[in-house]
Design a protein around this motif. Structure first.
Motif, PDB file in Angstrom:
ATOM      1  N   ASP A 280       0.806  -1.226   0.000  1.00  0.00           N
ATOM      2  CA  ASP A 280       0.000   0.000   0.000  1.00  0.00           C
ATOM      3  C   ASP A 280       0.836   1.271   0.000  1.00  0.00           C
ATOM      4  O   ASP A 280       0.307   2.367   0.037  1.00  0.00           O
ATOM      5  CB  ASP A 280      -0.973   0.016   1.185  1.00  0.00           C
ATOM      6  CG  ASP A 280      -0.257  -0.072   2.539  1.00  0.00           C
ATOM      7  OD1 ASP A 280       0.990  -0.085   2.554  1.00  0.00           O
ATOM      8  OD2 ASP A 280      -0.951  -0.126   3.570  1.00  0.00           O
ATOM      9  N   HIS A 281       2.159   1.134  -0.017  1.00  0.00           N
ATOM     10  CA  HIS A 281       3.021   2.310  -0.175  1.00  0.00           C
ATOM     11  C   HIS A 281       4.240   1.908  -0.994  1.00  0.00           C
ATOM     12  O   HIS A 281       4.543   0.721  -1.149  1.00  0.00           O
ATOM     13  CB  HIS A 281       3.428   2.912   1.174  1.00  0.00           C
ATOM     14  CG  HIS A 281       4.244   2.003   2.037  1.00  0.00           C
ATOM     15  ND1 HIS A 281       5.601   1.871   1.896  1.00  0.00           N
ATOM     16  CD2 HIS A 281       3.898   1.169   3.051  1.00  0.00           C
ATOM     17  CE1 HIS A 281       6.064   1.023   2.804  1.00  0.00           C
ATOM     18  NE2 HIS A 281       5.034   0.558   3.515  1.00  0.00           N
ATOM     19  N   ALA A 282       4.939   2.895  -1.517  1.00  0.00           N
ATOM     20  CA  ALA A 282       6.002   2.657  -2.495  1.00  0.00           C
ATOM     21  C   ALA A 282       7.359   2.367  -1.873  1.00  0.00           C
ATOM     22  O   ALA A 282       8.352   2.284  -2.588  1.00  0.00           O
ATOM     23  CB  ALA A 282       6.113   3.859  -3.435  1.00  0.00           C
ATOM     24  N   HIS A 283       7.418   2.220  -0.567  1.00  0.00           N
ATOM     25  CA  HIS A 283       8.688   1.976   0.124  1.00  0.00           C
ATOM     26  C   HIS A 283       9.719   3.072  -0.161  1.00  0.00           C
ATOM     27  O   HIS A 283      10.915   2.805  -0.260  1.00  0.00           O
ATOM     28  CB  HIS A 283       9.239   0.589  -0.215  1.00  0.00           C
ATOM     29  CG  HIS A 283       8.569  -0.518   0.544  1.00  0.00           C
ATOM     30  ND1 HIS A 283       7.294  -0.932   0.261  1.00  0.00           N
ATOM     31  CD2 HIS A 283       8.991  -1.266   1.599  1.00  0.00           C
ATOM     32  CE1 HIS A 283       6.946  -1.914   1.089  1.00  0.00           C
ATOM     33  NE2 HIS A 283       7.957  -2.124   1.923  1.00  0.00           N
ATOM     34  N   ASN A 284       9.226   4.271  -0.314  1.00  0.00           N
ATOM     35  CA  ASN A 284      10.055   5.478  -0.359  1.00  0.00           C
ATOM     36  C   ASN A 284       9.125   6.615   0.026  1.00  0.00           C
ATOM     37  O   ASN A 284       8.137   6.868  -0.674  1.00  0.00           O
ATOM     38  CB  ASN A 284      10.661   5.702  -1.742  1.00  0.00           C
ATOM     39  CG  ASN A 284      11.503   6.972  -1.816  1.00  0.00           C
ATOM     40  OD1 ASN A 284      11.003   8.085  -1.679  1.00  0.00           O
ATOM     41  ND2 ASN A 284      12.807   6.796  -2.030  1.00  0.00           N
ATOM     42  N   GLU A 285       9.425   7.278   1.133  1.00  0.00           N
ATOM     43  CA  GLU A 285       8.518   8.291   1.669  1.00  0.00           C
ATOM     44  C   GLU A 285       8.211   9.387   0.660  1.00  0.00           C
ATOM     45  O   GLU A 285       7.069   9.849   0.533  1.00  0.00           O
ATOM     46  CB  GLU A 285       9.149   8.916   2.920  1.00  0.00           C
ATOM     47  CG  GLU A 285       8.167   9.685   3.783  1.00  0.00           C
ATOM     48  CD  GLU A 285       7.247   8.760   4.564  1.00  0.00           C
ATOM     49  OE1 GLU A 285       6.023   8.822   4.311  1.00  0.00           O
ATOM     50  OE2 GLU A 285       7.743   7.985   5.377  1.00  0.00           O
ATOM     51  N   PHE A 286       9.201   9.798  -0.089  1.00  0.00           N
ATOM     52  CA  PHE A 286       9.070  10.945  -0.975  1.00  0.00           C
ATOM     53  C   PHE A 286       8.355  10.569  -2.270  1.00  0.00           C
ATOM     54  O   PHE A 286       7.461  11.294  -2.729  1.00  0.00           O
ATOM     55  CB  PHE A 286      10.453  11.539  -1.243  1.00  0.00           C
ATOM     56  CG  PHE A 286      11.214  11.794   0.030  1.00  0.00           C
ATOM     57  CD1 PHE A 286      10.957  12.925   0.792  1.00  0.00           C
ATOM     58  CD2 PHE A 286      12.132  10.875   0.504  1.00  0.00           C
ATOM     59  CE1 PHE A 286      11.616  13.147   1.988  1.00  0.00           C
ATOM     60  CE2 PHE A 286      12.805  11.082   1.710  1.00  0.00           C
ATOM     61  CZ  PHE A 286      12.540  12.220   2.446  1.00  0.00           C
ATOM     62  N   ILE A 287       8.716   9.435  -2.844  1.00  0.00           N
ATOM     63  CA  ILE A 287       8.016   8.965  -4.040  1.00  0.00           C
ATOM     64  C   ILE A 287       6.571   8.631  -3.713  1.00  0.00           C
ATOM     65  O   ILE A 287       5.647   8.969  -4.467  1.00  0.00           O
ATOM     66  CB  ILE A 287       8.744   7.740  -4.629  1.00  0.00           C
ATOM     67  CG1 ILE A 287      10.134   8.143  -5.131  1.00  0.00           C
ATOM     68  CG2 ILE A 287       7.933   7.104  -5.743  1.00  0.00           C
ATOM     69  CD1 ILE A 287      10.978   6.978  -5.603  1.00  0.00           C
ATOM     70  N   ASP A 288       6.361   7.977  -2.569  1.00  0.00           N
ATOM     71  CA  ASP A 288       5.013   7.588  -2.164  1.00  0.00           C
ATOM     72  C   ASP A 288       4.129   8.818  -1.953  1.00  0.00           C
ATOM     73  O   ASP A 288       2.988   8.865  -2.426  1.00  0.00           O
ATOM     74  CB  ASP A 288       5.088   6.771  -0.872  1.00  0.00           C
ATOM     75  CG  ASP A 288       3.752   6.175  -0.477  1.00  0.00           C
ATOM     76  OD1 ASP A 288       3.264   5.276  -1.177  1.00  0.00           O
ATOM     77  OD2 ASP A 288       3.186   6.625   0.546  1.00  0.00           O
ATOM     78  N   THR A 289       4.654   9.816  -1.268  1.00  0.00           N
ATOM     79  CA  THR A 289       3.887  11.042  -1.025  1.00  0.00           C
ATOM     80  C   THR A 289       3.598  11.764  -2.326  1.00  0.00           C
ATOM     81  O   THR A 289       2.489  12.272  -2.546  1.00  0.00           O
ATOM     82  CB  THR A 289       4.658  11.963  -0.062  1.00  0.00           C
ATOM     83  OG1 THR A 289       4.851  11.282   1.182  1.00  0.00           O
ATOM     84  CG2 THR A 289       3.895  13.252   0.187  1.00  0.00           C
ATOM     85  N   PHE A 290       4.598  11.840  -3.205  1.00  0.00           N
ATOM     86  CA  PHE A 290       4.427  12.503  -4.489  1.00  0.00           C
ATOM     87  C   PHE A 290       3.324  11.812  -5.294  1.00  0.00           C
ATOM     88  O   PHE A 290       2.474  12.470  -5.908  1.00  0.00           O
ATOM     89  CB  PHE A 290       5.751  12.466  -5.257  1.00  0.00           C
ATOM     90  CG  PHE A 290       5.892  13.533  -6.314  1.00  0.00           C
ATOM     91  CD1 PHE A 290       4.830  14.336  -6.704  1.00  0.00           C
ATOM     92  CD2 PHE A 290       7.115  13.718  -6.942  1.00  0.00           C
ATOM     93  CE1 PHE A 290       4.979  15.322  -7.679  1.00  0.00           C
ATOM     94  CE2 PHE A 290       7.276  14.693  -7.917  1.00  0.00           C
ATOM     95  CZ  PHE A 290       6.206  15.485  -8.290  1.00  0.00           C
ATOM     96  N   ALA A 291       3.312  10.481  -5.282  1.00  0.00           N
ATOM     97  CA  ALA A 291       2.322   9.739  -6.053  1.00  0.00           C
ATOM     98  C   ALA A 291       0.917   9.885  -5.476  1.00  0.00           C
ATOM     99  O   ALA A 291      -0.062   9.979  -6.231  1.00  0.00           O
ATOM    100  CB  ALA A 291       2.707   8.263  -6.114  1.00  0.00           C
TER     101      ALA A 291
END
Length: 388
Positions: A280-291
């Motif tokens: 449920d998340h991209a395993h990267n805080e910044f990429i996940d938030t951006f997406a």
């Protein structure tokens, strides 16, 4: 408990004397909650979507409480040391006695290991305060031992993401404390750190060597075109899939539900490995938030990290070592979280968001009160002065 205690602010109404920096830190925390709430609303998540972002809003009254009634620093720093030793001690027990391959305590190994590392490096930040105390030798010994336990918890957990940021942690510590130490001692300390790192790597039973070799092998396999579901390869696949989503909706993002559906579509079309869509998340805080929250969400996330870091950094060279210790811890908190967030959606987990929100609240409350008291010549009345 701190949140409940903050009700006293409504009763006693102490004069807080909020300044511009206080307001900006509070605004960043509130903005993070606001953006998270808006995402949960338009993405149809209901109250479930508010669970994580609301923690930063609930930490604001705690920040004000600590600012009005700062704790005794011996209790705060002592608590950090106990936490680090508890995490490291539990990891040792699980690894050596119970034979757990990757100790995770009552959490998953990544969260557990990284938070253990955080507590360990905060103990190193506390050394500035320790040397100002009457029993400084005992305090220094306590924090050094606790730091070793905290780092050991990370190493034994095998959480490689927390190791990437070690050079940056050392740079912060050197910036804060190297000017206070004779050059030969600084060189000796650096050599000791390097030798300790080499020793940890050289002992296969600790697990660091195996995890490093495994990571390098998985990167090489992925670069060579192997899309099998390894730990590193899975992250690359999730980041690749999220990059497609970011390109389609860069401003406001997809929301958490939209992200899950879009990633599954990419998997169904063969664009990414099907198993990469299960998370449920991209395993990267910044990429996940951006997406999920678009450029707006990413900017708010960066503000939550970078604004406090910048303000804390102003006192890394403070003449008063107690303030310098608080400032160093305040810088290390976002530095470590930025590191953790490179390979994990750290704020997507309860442990991650709780530790950041409330440690930031407590550290900023102490730091703000220290600086204001010092400016008004009141600092010795609320803390120990520097011993020669």
């Amino acid at each position: 408990m701190l949140l409940l205690g903050s009700v006293v602010l409504l009763i006693k109404r102490p004069a807080l004397g909020l300044n511009r920096q206080d307001a900006l830190v509070i605004l960043a925390m509130a903005s993070y909650t606001l953006v998270g709430a808006l995402e949960a609303w338009w993405d149809g998540q209901g109250m479930r979507g508010m669970d994580k972002p609301i923690r930063l809003l609930l930490a604001i009254p705690v920040l004000l409480l600590v600012m009005a009634y700062p704790p005794r620093l011996a209790w705060f720093w002592g608590g950090v040391a106990v936490g680090a030793m508890g995490a490291g001690g539990l990891a040792m027990w699980l690894k050596v006695i119970e034979g757990v391959v990757r100790p995770g305590g009552y959490n998953n190994a990544i969260q557990f290991g990284n938070l253990s590392m955080l507590l360990g490096v905060l103990c190193l930040a506390a050394l500035g305060w320790a040397v100002t105390q009457p029993r400084r030798h005992l305090w220094v010994a306590l924090f050094l031992v606790a730091a070793l336990f905290g780092v050991a918890g990370s190493l034994l957990s095998g959480s490689r993401g927390g190791w990437i940021g070690i050079p940056f942690v050392l740079l912060v510590l050197l910036r804060a404390y190297a000017p206070l130490v004779l050059k030969r001692h600084s060189v000796g300390a650096l050599v000791s750190v390097l030798l300790a790192g080499a020793a940890v790597y050289a002992v296969p039973e600790i697990g660091v060597q195996g995890r490093v070799h495994q990571g390098i092998e998985e990167v090489q396999r992925y670069v060579a075109g192997d899309r099998s579901f390894t730990s590193v390869g899975a992250r690359f696949e999730m980041w690749r899939g999220a990059s497609y989503l970011i390109a389609e909706k860069p401003l406001v993002g997809w929301g958490s539900n939209g992200y899950a559906e879009a990633m599954q579509t990419l998997a169904n079309e063969g664009v990414i490995n099907e198993r990469a869509a299960r998370y449920d998340h991209a395993h990267n805080e910044f990429i996940d938030t951006f997406a999920k929250r678009g450029l707006i969400g990413l900017m708010v996330l960066l503000a939550v990290y970078l604004l406090p870091m910048r303000f804390f950094a102003k006192e890394l060279g403070a003449r008063d070592l107690s303030i310098r210790a608080t400032a160093t811890a305040g810088v290390l908190l976002p530095v470590t979280y930025i590191d953790f967030g490179l390979t994990q959606g750290f704020l997507s987990h309860n442990s991650g968001v709780m530790m950041y929100a409330f440690l930031l609240a407590v550290l900023w409350g102490i730091y703000s009160r220290q600086r204001k008291a010092l400016a008004h010549g009141e600092y010795p009345s609320i803390n120990n002065t520097l011993h020669n």
